[in-house]
Design an enzyme around this catalytic site. Structure first.
Site, mmCIF file in Angstrom:
data_model
loop_
_atom_site.group_PDB
_atom_site.id
_atom_site.type_symbol
_atom_site.label_atom_id
_atom_site.label_comp_id
_atom_site.label_asym_id
_atom_site.label_seq_id
_atom_site.Cartn_x
_atom_site.Cartn_y
_atom_site.Cartn_z
ATOM 1 N N MET A 1 20.567 -1.691 15.758
ATOM 2 C CA MET A 1 21.858 -1.086 16.095
ATOM 3 C C MET A 1 21.548 -1.912 17.801
ATOM 4 O O MET A 1 20.147 -1.111 18.297
ATOM 5 C CB MET A 1 22.062 0.538 15.826
ATOM 6 C CG MET A 1 22.616 0.946 14.565
ATOM 7 S SD MET A 1 24.206 0.817 14.520
ATOM 8 C CE MET A 1 24.309 2.175 15.238
ATOM 9 N N CYS A 2 22.545 -2.069 17.560
ATOM 10 C CA CYS A 2 22.700 -2.760 19.416
ATOM 11 C C CYS A 2 22.066 -1.857 20.512
ATOM 12 O O CYS A 2 22.360 -0.048 19.832
ATOM 13 C CB CYS A 2 23.951 -3.501 19.739
ATOM 14 S SG CYS A 2 23.184 -5.024 18.303
ATOM 15 N N ARG A 3 22.230 -1.963 21.991
ATOM 16 C CA ARG A 3 22.614 -1.033 22.872
ATOM 17 C C ARG A 3 23.401 -2.002 23.629
ATOM 18 O O ARG A 3 23.185 -2.789 24.191
ATOM 19 C CB ARG A 3 21.475 -0.675 23.794
ATOM 20 C CG ARG A 3 20.496 0.169 22.675
ATOM 21 C CD ARG A 3 20.568 1.430 22.869
ATOM 22 N NE ARG A 3 21.112 1.895 21.657
ATOM 23 C CZ ARG A 3 21.435 3.043 21.176
ATOM 24 N NH1 ARG A 3 21.168 3.896 22.064
ATOM 25 N NH2 ARG A 3 22.194 3.646 19.871
ATOM 26 N N ASN A 119 28.174 -1.776 19.469
ATOM 27 C CA ASN A 119 26.820 -1.268 18.423
ATOM 28 C C ASN A 119 27.129 -0.902 17.544
ATOM 29 O O ASN A 119 27.981 0.205 17.671
ATOM 30 C CB ASN A 119 26.759 -0.205 19.834
ATOM 31 C CG ASN A 119 25.173 0.448 19.370
ATOM 32 O OD1 ASN A 119 24.972 0.246 18.675
ATOM 33 N ND2 ASN A 119 25.509 2.165 19.821
#
Length: 249
Positions: A1-3, A119
């Site tokens: 997962m991104c931020r 995200n």
């Protein structure tokens, strides 16, 4: 997962928003605090991007995107201390296997004055349009900036924005269609036109902080200040520098 994060307020150096806070987006690329679980990566090292609106420039936002970790870009520190803006959307990326790995896949995505970031993760996103009944033309599909779930969601959202749908409604409609077809999808979205931020939390984490004349929305707090508020899961946040409204999806 991104931020990811978005900021609206008095013009600041990009470094003050992206790299300088004690738990900045820069730090979250290698030491996220709210990214937990066996299925969550410990690093967000597959690229990064920053979009900002130059002061007094009505032509639209500017983007700087790379396919390297944010800490590996020797040019960004100098640029981030030089460039200033009162509206910023930035993200660090953890790529999903099978998706594009070049810089075109790094958020934010853009159209006109809009900047967008995801995200999250959508399973089997390639067949999502057919499973949701979304009618995408060849032109729509060719406009995808990258081969990713984020780029597809952005095409679905952008066509609604272009048709005049309000930002919050465009996000909610696409999230509703996607969640119905992919119940396991994680969908934390950020969207801004430089004047307001629309955000959705569905899974993962999302917070916001407002002080006099400014607001920051982020995957996780960038400071230890007590004035960060958690956005409830399954909620939509619509905020400006002076107002904030939360509604259930």
């Amino acid at each position: 997962m991104c931020r990811h994060l978005a900021y609206l307020g008095p013009p600041r150096a990009l470094a003050e928003i992206v790299t300088d806070p004690p738990h900045s987006l820069y730090a979250q690329s290698y030491a996220p605090r709210h990214q937990v679980g066996d299925d969550q990566p410990a690093l967000n090292a597959d690229g990064f991007g920053v979009g900002w609106y130059p002061p007094h420039d009505r032509a639209g936002p500017v983007r700087y995107r790379r396919a390297v970790p944010i800490w590996a870009d020797a040019n960004f520190p100098g640029l981030s201390h030089l460039l200033r803006s009162g509206a910023v959307l930035a993200a660090v990326r953890s790529a999903t296997p099978g998706n594009s790995l070049d810089e075109s896949a790094a958020a934010p995505y853009a159209l006109g004055r809009w900047l967008f970031s995801l995200n999250g993760f959508v399973q089997r996103w390639e067949s999502l349009p057919g499973d949701t009944g979304e009618s995408l033309s060849a032109s729509d599909l060719l406009s995808m900036e990258a081969r990713t779930d984020a780029a597809l969601l952005w095409v679905m959202i952008a066509r609604r924005l272009t048709a005049g749908t309000p930002a919050a409604d465009a996000l909610a409609e696409v999230v509703g269609l996607t969640a119905a077809a992919r119940p396991g999808a994680r969908l934390n979205l950020l969207l801004t036109d430089g004047e307001a931020i629309a955000a959705i939390r569905r899974g993962a984490s999302l917070y916001y902080r407002r002080s006099t004349g400014e607001v920051t929305v982020a995957s996780e707090p960038t400071t230890d200040d007590p004035d960060w508020h958690e956005v409830p899961d399954q909620s939509l946040l619509l905020t400006t520098q002076h107002t904030a409204e939360i509604a259930p999806l």
